[in-house]
Each structure stands twice: as structure tokens, then as C-alpha cells.
Write a protein that holds these residues in place. Structure first.
Motif, mmCIF file in Angstrom:
data_model
loop_
_atom_site.group_PDB
_atom_site.id
_atom_site.type_symbol
_atom_site.label_atom_id
_atom_site.label_comp_id
_atom_site.label_asym_id
_atom_site.label_seq_id
_atom_site.Cartn_x
_atom_site.Cartn_y
_atom_site.Cartn_z
ATOM 1 N N TRP A 1 2.677 -4.379 3.556
ATOM 2 C CA TRP A 1 3.671 -3.295 3.608
ATOM 3 C C TRP A 1 2.962 -1.982 3.327
ATOM 4 O O TRP A 1 2.200 -1.883 2.363
ATOM 5 N N VAL A 2 3.242 -0.961 4.153
ATOM 6 C CA VAL A 2 2.620 0.351 3.952
ATOM 7 C C VAL A 2 3.708 1.414 3.851
ATOM 8 O O VAL A 2 4.507 1.583 4.778
ATOM 9 N N VAL B 1 0.842 -1.199 0.000
ATOM 10 C CA VAL B 1 0.000 0.000 0.000
ATOM 11 C C VAL B 1 0.878 1.250 0.000
ATOM 12 O O VAL B 1 1.767 1.383 0.841
ATOM 13 N N ASP B 2 0.579 2.141 -0.919
ATOM 14 C CA ASP B 2 1.241 3.450 -0.946
ATOM 15 C C ASP B 2 0.116 4.482 -0.903
ATOM 16 O O ASP B 2 -0.257 5.049 -1.935
ATOM 17 N N VAL C 1 3.309 -1.622 -8.492
ATOM 18 C CA VAL C 1 3.237 -2.953 -7.866
ATOM 19 C C VAL C 1 2.824 -4.003 -8.910
ATOM 20 O O VAL C 1 3.331 -5.131 -8.905
ATOM 21 N N GLY C 2 1.961 -3.598 -9.830
ATOM 22 C CA GLY C 2 1.540 -4.516 -10.899
ATOM 23 C C GLY C 2 2.702 -4.910 -11.806
ATOM 24 O O GLY C 2 2.818 -6.064 -12.213
ATOM 25 N N ALA D 1 -0.769 -14.024 -4.664
ATOM 26 C CA ALA D 1 -1.556 -12.884 -5.135
ATOM 27 C C ALA D 1 -1.318 -11.677 -4.239
ATOM 28 O O ALA D 1 -1.300 -11.793 -3.009
ATOM 29 N N VAL D 2 -1.138 -10.529 -4.875
ATOM 30 C CA VAL D 2 -0.864 -9.298 -4.131
ATOM 31 C C VAL D 2 -1.928 -8.255 -4.479
ATOM 32 O O VAL D 2 -2.421 -8.209 -5.606
ATOM 33 N N LEU D 3 -2.256 -7.422 -3.481
ATOM 34 C CA LEU D 3 -3.234 -6.341 -3.663
ATOM 35 C C LEU D 3 -2.544 -5.002 -3.460
ATOM 36 O O LEU D 3 -1.780 -4.830 -2.509
ATOM 37 N N ASP D 4 -2.825 -4.037 -4.355
ATOM 38 C CA ASP D 4 -2.411 -2.647 -4.138
ATOM 39 C C ASP D 4 -3.659 -1.775 -4.245
ATOM 40 O O ASP D 4 -4.165 -1.530 -5.355
#
Ligand SMILES: C[S@@+](CC[C@H](N)C(=O)[O-])C[C@H]1O[C@@H](n2cnc3c(N)ncnc32)[C@H](O)[C@@H]1O
Length: 256
Positions: free
Chosen positions: A59-60, A26-27, A209-210, A198-201
Motif C-alpha cells: 500500500w502506498v 509506505v507513506d 505502522v509499527g 511481517a510488514v515493512l514501512d
């Protein structure tokens, strides 16, 4: 597969199933600039919580100020560790303070999970110098008494990646005003997202991130509210991602 969802992440994410992700990167808007979209989004840490697997982590990116002022939002999360992104140049927001050349990224996991069962793949760099290391023994009255040890660390050999990571900022070549460099996102993703995971942004911006997920063959869901950035994500995924593919993963080796 890379999926792009458009809209406010707090609404969009309601449509996704519990435990869909191994990792969240996360940004969020830090709420520290005059950019029109840079307003803190209240409630996102609670909104993404149910989407993470029990073995997952988040992660933030943020500033110390943001984390202190938003600390209550991280109820239900435990802090695991923090890293510092050191930039080659910084933001000159205030002329009466130190020139700021760093940002933080904090790793959290679910407060009802055990750190021992959280997925992690420690990252290494190959920049160790050949040297002889001599460690003095500690006498018996010390806790953890040890004898003297001497060992040689190998030239260029692997060593555990440091928690302060240098990466050039994207100033001058970015397609988004707060675009993160691939070099800072990559070790966090590889540390926290298992192969084929699998990752989420939820605040995708330009979709960095993609790009990293595509490079390392992880699935990724990107969410972005601002329509100005939707074509930017599409363009990077269509044109940059193939160029950025990891040759070790996409090209079969000799004899394969
Ligand atoms: C700090 S930027 C992310 C930059 C990104 N890491 C990159 O490398 O390009 C935060 C993004 O969140 C978006 N955003 C702001 N509020 C949002 C919301 N409620 N839901 C989804 N996206 C939002 C902004 O438009 C902005 O593009």
C-alpha cells in the motif's frame, strides 16, 4: 517484534533478505511541502520489490499528482485497487482550488504474481441498517439474466468496508508533521498482512505502522532516515503501543 532501522531506506534495505515481508505499507515524502525532508526519494519502489513475498502486496499513500509524476517508478508493480482517506479537515495549500480533505492509498502487487494468489482478508464494518432490498430481475436477453431477489440486511450487520474511509487527521495532537491516523493504517494492514506475518514501512516517520503491527501481533520493520524522528518512534513504541494493545488479543477471555 518491532525492529527500527535508521538511515536512507535505499541503503538500509540492501541488508535484508529477499521475500522477508508479507506486506509493505509506505507513506513516502510526497514532495509537495516546504518541510526539509519532503523531497521525493527516487528508486524506492524498485528497492523494496525483492523484499516482498510473491503472495504479498504494497500500500502506498500519496496524492494523485505524486502518482502521476512518479508513474514510471512503479515499473514491475501491478495496481490492484485504490482507497481514499477522507479527513475531517484538510490542508490549505492553495487558496484558489478546492479545499483538499483527502489523500489516496494505492495497493500494488508484483507484476509477475497472480492477483488470485495474493493474500487478502476483506474488512467489514458493522454499520449496515436493517432494510429490505429488492432487486429487479433482468430479462433473458441481458448477459447474466437473473430473477427478482428480495432479502433483508441485518441491523448493524457486517458489510464490506467502503473504499472511501473517514478518519480524523492528527492535526493538533501529532508528534510528526505528516502523521497518519491509526484508523486509516489499521484496515490496510489487516487486509494485507496475515496473522503473525511481517510488514515493512520504509518511511516510518513517527512509527504509526509499527503501532498498528504491535497491536495486531505482526512483526514490523521500520526505517527512518531523519534522526529527529528516531526518539519519537522509540517513545511511541515504548509508551503508546502498550496502551493501544488490542484487549481482544492480549487479555485472555473468561474461562481461558
Ligand atoms: C510522510 S512521512 C511518514 C509519516 C508516517 N507515516 C507517520 O505516520 O508518522 C515520510 C518520512 O520519511 C522520511 N524519509 C525521507 N526520506 C527518507 C529516506 N530516503 N529513507 C528513509 N526515510 C526517509 C522522512 O524523514 C519522514 O519522516
Amino acid at each position: 517484534m518491532i525492529t527500527v532501522l535508521t538511515g536512507d531506506c535505499r541503503d538500509v534495505l540492501r541488508t535484508l533478505a529477499d521475500g522477508s515481508f508479507d506486506c509493505i505499507i509506505v507513506d513516502p515524502p510526497y514532495g509537495e511541502t516546504s518541510l526539509p525532508w519532503d523531497r521525493r526519494v527516487v528508486g524506492w519502489p524498485a528497492a523494496v520489490r525483492r523484499l516482498l513475498k510473491p503472495t504479498g502486496s504494497m500500500w502506498v499513500f500519496g496524492s494523485q499528482r505524486m502518482f502521476l509524476e512518479c508513474a514510471a517508478e512503479f515499473d514491475g508493480w501491478k495496481l490492484a485497487q485504490d482507497i481514499v482517506w477522507e479527513k475531517h479537515n484538510g490542508t490549505g495549500l492553495f487558496a484558489d482550488r478546492f479545499r483538499r480533505v483527502h489523500e489516496h492509498a494505492l495497493q500494488f502487487y508484483l507484476s509477475d504474481a497472480k492477483w488470485g494468489s495474493v493474500y487478502k482478508d476483506p474488512q467489514y464494518t458493522n454499520d449496515a441498517r436493517a432494510r429490505t432490498v429488492r432487486k429487479k430481475g433482468r430479462p433473458a436477453q441481458w448477459i447474466g439474466a437473473t430473477g427478482e431477489t428480495v432479502y433483508r440486511s441485518e441491523d448493524g450487520g457486517p458489510r464490506l468496508m467502503r473504499s472511501v474511509i473517514f478518519a480524523r487527521s492528527e492535526h493538533g495532537r501529532a508528534v510528526h508533521p505528516t502523521q497518519k491516523p491509526i484508523e486509516i493504517v489499521e484496515p490496510l494492514l489487516l487486509y494485507s498482512c496475515p496473522p503473525s506475518g511481517a510488514v515493512l514501512d520504509p518511511f516510518a516517520g513517527s512509527g504509526t505502522v509499527g503501532l498498528v503491527a504491535a497491536r495486531h501481533q505482526r512483526d514490523c520493520t521500520l526505517v527512518e532516515a531523519n534522526e529527529e524522528f528516531w526518539p519519537v518512534i522509540q517513545d511511541r513504541m515504548a509508551n503508546d503501543a502498550p496502551l493501544f494493545a488490542d484487549p481482544a488479543l492480549s487479555n485472555p477471555g473468561p474461562g481461558d
